[in-house]
Design an enzyme around this catalytic site. Structure first.
Site: not given
Length: 242
Positions: A64, A153, A157, A186
């Site tokens: 991507v 990271y 984000k 998660i």
């Protein structure tokens, strides 16, 4: 709003949160194109989706962070609608900034932030022409809270949150909605082994890590609620309150 017959593109759709969103959307009658860079995983993922309309779910294999992949996907889908774009592709960071390699950091930014930018760049104009559409970007709680060993990271984000809010201002008048999810910790392969002793769960008011299916439920709300626009939605078990 029903998702029956809606056409969705979901990056990072071969695993984790992206796959859970795809499964839920497909169960609601949507047609999904899953995007990822592992062809075998994509095939396995797409075979797990329910089929509730004549259209066949599809896959598209590319990194991507590579704009050329998005160009080809847009070209291949030029005669199709894109009703919902979910940018869920992402990779983690597990090192301090000073110890991380430049190629690793570049790959992280290209995947997490630029991958989301390229997805929006290529499919928002299609939605604007349709006079409707929904963008759901997947960020992270670390976008607002930071994280030890996850500085770049977190920065990538945070960029997704800023991107989404700016898009919401730009495209709302064309009937296009833009929202962003901020999951906490998660249960996915990215967090495997992080809570072996329950120390992480102890920090979360709900006392456990979240499930990818619970994040998918939030994505479904954003997809179906026609007044949900510029939402920054935490799905973190209350961790952001601590």
């Amino acid at each position: 709003m029903s998702l029956a017959g809606k056409q969705c593109i979901i990056s990072g759709g071969s695993r984790g949160i992206g796959l859970s969103i795809a499964r839920l959307f497909a169960a609601e009658g949507a047609w999904c194109t899953l995007v990822g860079r592992n062809r075998e995983s994509l095939v396995t993922a797409v075979e797990s989706l329910e089929r509730k309309n004549p259209l066949q779910h599809d896959t598209y294999c590319f990194d991507v962070g590579n704009v050329n992949g998005w160009e080809k996907l847009k070209s291949d889908t030029k005669n199709q609608r894109c009703d919902i774009l979910v940018n869920a592709a992402g990779i983690p960071q597990n090192s301090f900034l000073f110890a991380a390699s430049i190629p690793d950091l570049d790959n992280l930014v290209q995947t997490n932030l630029m991958g989301t930018i390229w997805g929006c760049k290529h499919f928002v104009p299609k939605m604007m022409k349709q006079k409707e559409g929904c963008i759901i970007n997947v960020s992270s709680l670390l976008a607002t809270h930071g994280g030890r060993g996850a500085s770049v990271y977190a920065a990538s984000k945070a960029g997704i949150v800023a991107l989404t809010r700016s898009l919401a201002w730009e495209v709302g008048r064309f009937g296009v909605r833009a929202n962003v999810l901020l999951p906490g910790y998660i249960q996915t392969d990215m967090t495997e082994g992080m809570d072996k002793n329950g120390e992480l769960s102890a920090l979360i008011p709900m006392g456990r890590l979240g499930l990818a299916e619970e994040v998918a439920d939030a994505a479904l709300f954003l997809a179906k609620n026609s007044y949900a626009h510029n939402c920054v939605l935490n799905i973190d078990g209350g961790l952001s309150a601590t």
